[in-house]
Design a protein around this motif. Sequence first.
Motif, mmCIF file in Angstrom:
data_model
loop_
_atom_site.group_PDB
_atom_site.id
_atom_site.type_symbol
_atom_site.label_atom_id
_atom_site.label_comp_id
_atom_site.label_asym_id
_atom_site.label_seq_id
_atom_site.Cartn_x
_atom_site.Cartn_y
_atom_site.Cartn_z
ATOM 1 N N ASP A 1 0.850 -1.195 0.000
ATOM 2 C CA ASP A 1 0.000 0.000 0.000
ATOM 3 C C ASP A 1 0.883 1.241 0.000
ATOM 4 O O ASP A 1 1.599 1.502 0.966
ATOM 5 C CB ASP A 1 -0.921 0.001 1.221
ATOM 6 N N PHE A 2 0.803 1.980 -1.092
ATOM 7 C CA PHE A 2 1.668 3.152 -1.272
ATOM 8 C C PHE A 2 0.860 4.437 -1.153
ATOM 9 O O PHE A 2 -0.288 4.519 -1.602
ATOM 10 C CB PHE A 2 2.330 3.115 -2.651
ATOM 11 N N ARG A 3 1.495 5.460 -0.574
ATOM 12 C CA ARG A 3 0.958 6.815 -0.593
ATOM 13 C C ARG A 3 2.139 7.771 -0.662
ATOM 14 O O ARG A 3 3.053 7.705 0.173
ATOM 15 C CB ARG A 3 0.112 7.111 0.636
ATOM 16 N N GLY A 4 2.132 8.635 -1.663
ATOM 17 C CA GLY A 4 3.241 9.561 -1.824
ATOM 18 C C GLY A 4 3.192 10.245 -3.178
ATOM 19 O O GLY A 4 2.133 10.378 -3.795
ATOM 20 N N SER A 5 4.378 10.633 -3.672
ATOM 21 C CA SER A 5 4.494 11.405 -4.906
ATOM 22 C C SER A 5 5.068 10.541 -6.020
ATOM 23 O O SER A 5 5.452 9.387 -5.811
ATOM 24 C CB SER A 5 5.412 12.596 -4.674
ATOM 25 N N VAL A 6 5.170 11.111 -7.214
ATOM 26 C CA VAL A 6 5.733 10.386 -8.353
ATOM 27 C C VAL A 6 7.171 9.934 -8.080
ATOM 28 O O VAL A 6 7.505 8.764 -8.281
ATOM 29 C CB VAL A 6 5.647 11.241 -9.638
ATOM 30 N N PRO A 7 8.077 10.802 -7.598
ATOM 31 C CA PRO A 7 9.432 10.317 -7.297
ATOM 32 C C PRO A 7 9.443 9.229 -6.225
ATOM 33 O O PRO A 7 10.250 8.305 -6.286
ATOM 34 C CB PRO A 7 10.166 11.573 -6.819
ATOM 35 N N GLU A 8 8.542 9.319 -5.257
ATOM 36 C CA GLU A 8 8.533 8.348 -4.161
ATOM 37 C C GLU A 8 8.022 6.981 -4.605
ATOM 38 O O GLU A 8 8.468 5.958 -4.095
ATOM 39 C CB GLU A 8 7.700 8.886 -3.001
ATOM 40 N N ILE A 9 7.121 6.942 -5.576
ATOM 41 C CA ILE A 9 6.655 5.632 -6.020
ATOM 42 C C ILE A 9 7.752 4.917 -6.801
ATOM 43 O O ILE A 9 7.862 3.687 -6.752
ATOM 44 C CB ILE A 9 5.355 5.727 -6.846
#
Length: 305
Positions: free
Chosen positions: A243-251
């Motif tokens: 389960d991911f939550r964050g920004s484009v660089p973080e994914i």
Amino acid sequence: MSRHPAARQRQQRHVHAVLRHIDRHLDQPLDLVALAAVAHVSPFHFHRVFRAWTGENLGDYLSRRRLTLAACWLCNEPAASVLTLALRAGFASGEAFSRAFKARFGLSPSQWRGASAAKRQELRNLDQAAQVALRHDGSVFSDLEPDMHVTLCQRPAVTVAYLRHTGPYGQAIAEFWRDQFVPWLHAQALLPYAKYGIGHDNPQLTDPAQCRYDACVALPPGYAPPADMLTMTIPGGLYAVYDFRGSVPEIAQAWTALFAEWLPASGWGVDARPCFEFYPEDAFFDPATGEFSCQICLAVRPLNS
């Protein structure tokens, strides 16, 4: 390639079906006649059609895809012998595999397996001097999450419609969603349904210009797609889910962490099904900050003992 729009769209669907067939059968002999049948063209015309759509000869494409998979397996399956992985990747012998591997990546399979991730990136022979770092967006990758909470779940197969982007990942994918995919969803009245993002190629091992990405939407029951709509079935089965939550660089960092840290220690290997990002109907997205949520899904299989 035909200039008639309907004929071109039909041919595009057929070529995409060929690429899916190849990717799911890379460990098997691939017969020209069978591939031509999937493409709905004669064997005589197949090579011309394939190169027109992909920019590569069939043999070059097969070699690149097989070597890319093998490079991942060498890192993720330390107990498997080089010969075992060579045969799984569709090579007739360990010697042929080693020659092809070194010609592409600049290291022997054993050297590749023993090298650090940074060293592999530095020495690989893919003409990506500008892509020295490990993240999709080009920034330097560090500080992996030490305790990623990953669960295993059975996912059903799902039929989706999709648009394809060919080129670098990272911010270009976010712009593809914003400028092309979301307006297309509005036009097709499909915006409310679950969405998927499939990156078919490993950007650490593939020239950015050759990376394929599909932005997909689940088709609701009873929906009859128009003839010019690209559709496919995402296979069901066992997936490792984060389960991911964050920004484009973080994914991009999360994907790297899953493959570089979680997978080798998990006791699982990846198979030929596509890995993807799943965006449920209620997925979080903040247009002001660009922060979003999704599930990162890796198609996994038990490692051979």
